[in-house]
Design a protein around this motif. Structure first.
Motif, PDB file in Angstrom:
ATOM      1  N   ARG A 264      -3.519  -8.693  -2.565  1.00 57.64           N
ATOM      2  CA  ARG A 264      -3.149  -7.338  -2.186  1.00 57.64           C
ATOM      3  C   ARG A 264      -3.136  -6.442  -3.431  1.00 57.64           C
ATOM      4  O   ARG A 264      -2.959  -6.931  -4.555  1.00 57.64           O
ATOM      5  CB  ARG A 264      -1.785  -7.328  -1.515  1.00 57.64           C
ATOM      6  CG  ARG A 264      -0.633  -7.661  -2.420  1.00 57.64           C
ATOM      7  CD  ARG A 264       0.631  -7.764  -1.598  1.00 57.64           C
ATOM      8  NE  ARG A 264       1.714  -8.309  -2.373  1.00 57.64           N
ATOM      9  CZ  ARG A 264       2.554  -7.564  -3.077  1.00 57.64           C
ATOM     10  NH1 ARG A 264       2.398  -6.271  -3.141  1.00 57.64           N
ATOM     11  NH2 ARG A 264       3.536  -8.130  -3.746  1.00 57.64           N
ATOM     12  N   PRO A 265      -3.321  -5.134  -3.222  1.00 57.74           N
ATOM     13  CA  PRO A 265      -3.307  -4.230  -4.363  1.00 57.74           C
ATOM     14  C   PRO A 265      -2.004  -4.373  -5.151  1.00 57.74           C
ATOM     15  O   PRO A 265      -0.933  -4.565  -4.551  1.00 57.74           O
ATOM     16  CB  PRO A 265      -3.403  -2.845  -3.711  1.00 57.74           C
ATOM     17  CG  PRO A 265      -3.973  -3.091  -2.371  1.00 57.74           C
ATOM     18  CD  PRO A 265      -3.519  -4.454  -1.959  1.00 57.74           C
TER      19      PRO A 265
ATOM     20  N   ASP B 183       1.915   1.588  -2.545  1.00 55.53           N
ATOM     21  CA  ASP B 183       1.789   3.014  -2.317  1.00 55.53           C
ATOM     22  C   ASP B 183       3.167   3.673  -2.279  1.00 55.53           C
ATOM     23  O   ASP B 183       4.137   3.102  -1.777  1.00 55.53           O
ATOM     24  CB  ASP B 183       1.056   3.209  -0.980  1.00 55.53           C
ATOM     25  CG  ASP B 183       0.848   4.668  -0.656  1.00 55.53           C
ATOM     26  OD1 ASP B 183      -0.092   5.237  -1.198  1.00 55.53           O
ATOM     27  OD2 ASP B 183       1.651   5.206   0.130  1.00 55.53           O
TER      28      ASP B 183
ATOM     29  N   GLY C 210      -6.155  -1.175   1.633  1.00 60.87           N
ATOM     30  CA  GLY C 210      -6.515  -0.316   0.524  1.00 60.87           C
ATOM     31  C   GLY C 210      -7.724   0.453   1.011  1.00 60.87           C
ATOM     32  O   GLY C 210      -8.071   0.394   2.181  1.00 60.87           O
TER      33      GLY C 210
END
Lengths: 385, 194
Positions: free
Chosen positions: A309-310, A314, A336
Motif C-alpha cells: 500500500r502507498p 491520504d 492510489g
C-alpha cells in the motif's frame, strides 16, 4: 499520462490498475476495441479505461465491440455497467454458467439482502441486465450479450486485418460445478438472508486474442485447478498454432494462478507479462515469492502499481480515522492513482513497445523501478515469437 | 414544632420539618434545616417531586390543594445534591463496513461513511468489539460503526465508538416468490437470446 492514439495497423494491450482492481483494453486495429473488466479510480471516481479512450479520441459508442466481465469479483467489475452503457455497439460477455435463472435469482436476492449497503457483489450485474434488456431491440443480428465457455469464438475473424477472440474458459466441469454451487445459494423462505458466496474465479473467462500473427493471452483470475477446471483444463484442451507474446498474468500474479504448462504451451519465451496488483484486506498480491517466480520466467514483467500500500496515508483518510477513536487500528487506503501499462506492436513488426504511466513500473529489478518513476518510461522489446 | 412552613412533613437530616416544596414559605423562613441546606435541597426536592412517577405520591399529591407539589421522603439525602446539566451529544458519525477478513482476533473492515462526506478506507478492529456476535461474524458480513462525541456537564468530552454486526433477518415467502418469478422471466430471455 499516455494520450496518443494507436495507428490503424497497430495492436495494443493496455492495462490499468489502482492497487485494487484491473481493467484491460485491446486494440485490434482498424477502429476495433474490446474492453475486459473494469476498475474505478477511488480517488476521483473516474473509470481509467473510459478516460483513456476519451483522451485518445476513440468513438466509444461505436468502436468497442465486446465488453467482457471475466468474473463477478468487485476488483474486476467495479464500474463495468458504466463502461457497457457507453459502449452502445458492444455485446456484454459473461460466463455461460451465469446465464441461468439461478444466477439471476442470486443477483436479485443480493439486491434485496443488501439494499442500501454500498458493498454488493452483484449490483454491477443487475445494471448490466437492465442495459441488455433495453438494447434487446437494437436491430436484427445484434446480440446484446454473449455467453463464454471454453473454445467459444466471441469475435470471428472477418473483414480487413482479421481479428479473432476466443474464450478458453470456463470449462464444462467448472460450468457444472458452478450450477451445483448456485443451486445451494438460492434463498428459501425462513432461511437467513445472509448470502453465501461462490468463488467466481472458477468461472473466470480467459481470452485468446489473435490478430495477424500477434497473439495475446488475457488470464483473468483463472486458477490452476481444480481437476477439470482452470489452467489444468485449458492446457489439456487447447493447443495453439502460435504462442502468445503478451500475457495478462492470471490472478494478480499469485501462485494460485500459476501453471507450468500455461507458460510452456501457451506463451513464447520471456513474454511481456502484465499484471495489476491486489491490495485488499491483509492480502497483497503478488507476494515476494510470486515476484521472484515471475521474474525468473520473464524479465519483461510490468505491474500497474506498487504491491504494497502507498506509504503515506491520504490526509482525508487521516482526518476520518481520527474520528474513529482509538479502537480503530491501522487505518489505511488500499488505493492510489491507477497506473497504466501499454504494449503496442505494428503488424509485421516483431518488436513490441511497452510504455508505463506511474505508478506502473517494471516488476523485476531495482533499477527499473527507479526508472519507471519518471513519466513515460519506454521499453522496446523483441519478443521471441 | 410550630407549623410555620406549610402542611407537609419531610424528614431532613435529624430534623422533621414541614416544607412547602412549591410555595414561597421556605425561602422566606430560612430556619434551621432549610437554612443548613439552602437552595440545593429545595431544588432537589422540587425536581424529585416533579419527576417522580410513583403512584402513591401521585395519589397523595392529588389530595393536596391545587398548586401544591409535595412529597414525603423516606430517606434524607446524605448530602446536598448538585443538579447537573445532562450530557450533550455534540457530534455523531456513522459508517458502514464490509468485513474483508478475520484473522488473529482482528477483523479488517472496508469503511464507507454513511452520513457524511469522506473517503472509503480500511481499518482493523478487535473482534471482541462485535460481542455478542463475534462468533458468527464472517468475511462478507456488514458492520455498522457509530461514533458519538459527548460533552459532559463538567466540560469534559468523551468519544464512544460502537461496532455492531448487521442482522440480516430471514427471507419471507413473498420475497422468495418474487425472486423466483423474476428469475424465471430472465431464464426465458436467456433462451431467446441464445
Amino acid at each position: 499520462m499516455l494520450s496518443d492514439p494507436p495507428a490503424e495497423d497497430t495492436i495494443e494491450v493496455s492495462i490499468f490498475g489502482p492497487g485494487k482492481g484491473e481493467a484491460i483494453l485491446v486494440y485490434l486495429g482498424y477502429n476495433r476495441w474490446i474492453a475486459v473488466d473494469s476498475c474505478v479510480d477511488q480517488i476521483d471516481g473516474s473509470i481509467p479505461a473510459l478516460a483513456y479512450l476519451d483522451r485518445i479520441g476513440v468513438n466509444v459508442s461505436t468502436d468497442v465491440l465486446l465488453v467482457v466481465g471475466t468474473h463477478a469479483h468487485d476488483d474486476h467489475i467495479a464500474g463495468i455497467s458504466k463502461v457497457f452503457l457507453r459502449c452502445e455497439a458492444a455485446s456484454f460477455v459473461f460466463a455461460h454458467a451465469l446465464a441461468n435463472s439461478q444466477f439471476v435469482a442470486l443477483v436479485d436476492a443480493d439486491a434485496r439482502a443488501y439494499a442500501g449497503i454500498p458493498f454488493r457483489s452483484f449490483s454491477e450485474y443487475q445494471k448490466v441486465f437492465e442495459i441488455v434488456k433495453s438494447r434487446s431491440t437494437s436491430g436484427p443480428g445484434f446480440r446484446p450479450w454473449r455467453f463464454a465457455s471454453e473454445t467459444t469464438v466471441l469475435l470471428p475473424p472477418t473483414g480487413p486485418n482479421p481479428a479473432k477472440v476466443t474464450a478458453l474458459s470456463p470449462s464444462d466441469e467448472a460450468y457444472h460445478r458452478s450450477l451445483r454451487a448456485l443451486s445451494n445459494l438460492l434463498p428459501v423462505a425462513g432461511g437467513g438472508r445472509r448470502l453465501a458466496r461462490i468463488d467466481p474465479n472458477e468461472l473466470a473467462i480467459a481470452l485468446w486474442v489473435e490478430v495477424d500473427g500477434k497473439v495475446i493471452l488475457l488470464g483473468a483470475d483463472v486458477l490452476t485447478g481444480p481437476n477439470g477446471c482452470g489452467w489444468t483444463a485449458v492446457t489439456e484442451s487447447f493447443s495453439p498454432e502460435a504462442k502468445a507474446q503478451v500475457v495478462k498474468l492470471p490472478h494478480h500474479g499469485s501462485v494460485t494462478g500459476h501453471h507450468d504448462a500455461m507458460w510452456t504451451n501457451l506463451l513464447v519465451r520471456s513474454p511481456i507479462a502484465l499484471l495489476a496488483p491486489f491490495r485488499g484486506g491483509n492480502i497483497a498480491l503478488p507476494s515476494r515469492d510470486d515476484r521472484r517466480r515471475i521474474c525468473s520466467l520473464t524479465p519483461n514483467a510490468y505491474v500497474t502499481a506498487a504491491v504494497q500500500r502507498p506509504g503515506a496515508v491520504d490526509a482525508r483518510v487521516q482526518r476520518e480515522a481520527r474520528s474513529l477513536g482509538p479502537l480503530a487500528r491501522n487505518p489505511r487506503e488500499p488505493w492510489g492513482p491507477a497506473g497504466h501499462i501499454r504494449a503496442r506492436s505494428r503488424i509485421g513488426d516483431a518488436n513490441w513497445t511497452v510504455e508505463v504511466s506511474p505508478p506502473a513500473r517494471k516488476l523485476c529489478g531495482r533499477h527499473d523501478r527507479r526508472r519507471a518513476s519518471s513519466e513515460g518510461a519506454v521499453d522496446i522489446l523483441d519478443v521471441d515469437a | 414544632m410550630p407549623n410555620q412552613w406549610g402542611s407537609d412533613t419531610v424528614s431532613v437530616g435529624a430534623f422533621q420539618q414541614r416544607v412547602s416544596t412549591a410555595g414561597s414559605a421556605v425561602n422566606s423562613a430560612g430556619g434551621s434545616a432549610a437554612g443548613l441546606f439552602g437552595d440545593s435541597v429545595r431544588k432537589w426536592l422540587a425536581l424529585r417531586s416533579v419527576l417522580s412517577s410513583d403512584s402513591t405520591q401521585a395519589s397523595e399529591t392529588s389530595e393536596k390543594p391545587s398548586g401544591q407539589l409535595s412529597e414525603t421522603l423516606s430517606e434524607p439525602p446524605s448530602q446536598p445534591k448538585i443538579l447537573k446539566r445532562p450530557d450533550r451529544v455534540v457530534g455523531l458519525k456513522r459508517w458502514t463496513g464490509l468485513i474483508l477478513n478475520i484473522k488473529d482476533d482482528l477483523l479488517t473492515v472496508e469503511l464507507t461513511p454513511t452520513d457524511h462526506e469522506g473517503p472509503t478506507f480500511y481499518t482493523e478492529f478487535d473482534l471482541s468489539l462485535l460481542a455478542p456476535d463475534e462468533a458468527i461474524a464472517q468475511a462478507g458480513d456488514i458492520v455498522y460503526l457509530t461514533t458519538r462525541f459527548v460533552q459532559a456537564s463538567s466540560g469534559y468530552s468523551t468519544v464512544t465508538t460502537q461496532l455492531r454486526l448487521r442482522r440480516t433477518g430471514q427471507w419471507s415467502e413473498k420475497e422468495v416468490a418474487d425472486i423466483t418469478k423474476l428469475a424465471s422471466r430472465y431464464a426465458t430471455y436467456f433462451d431467446d437470446v441464445e
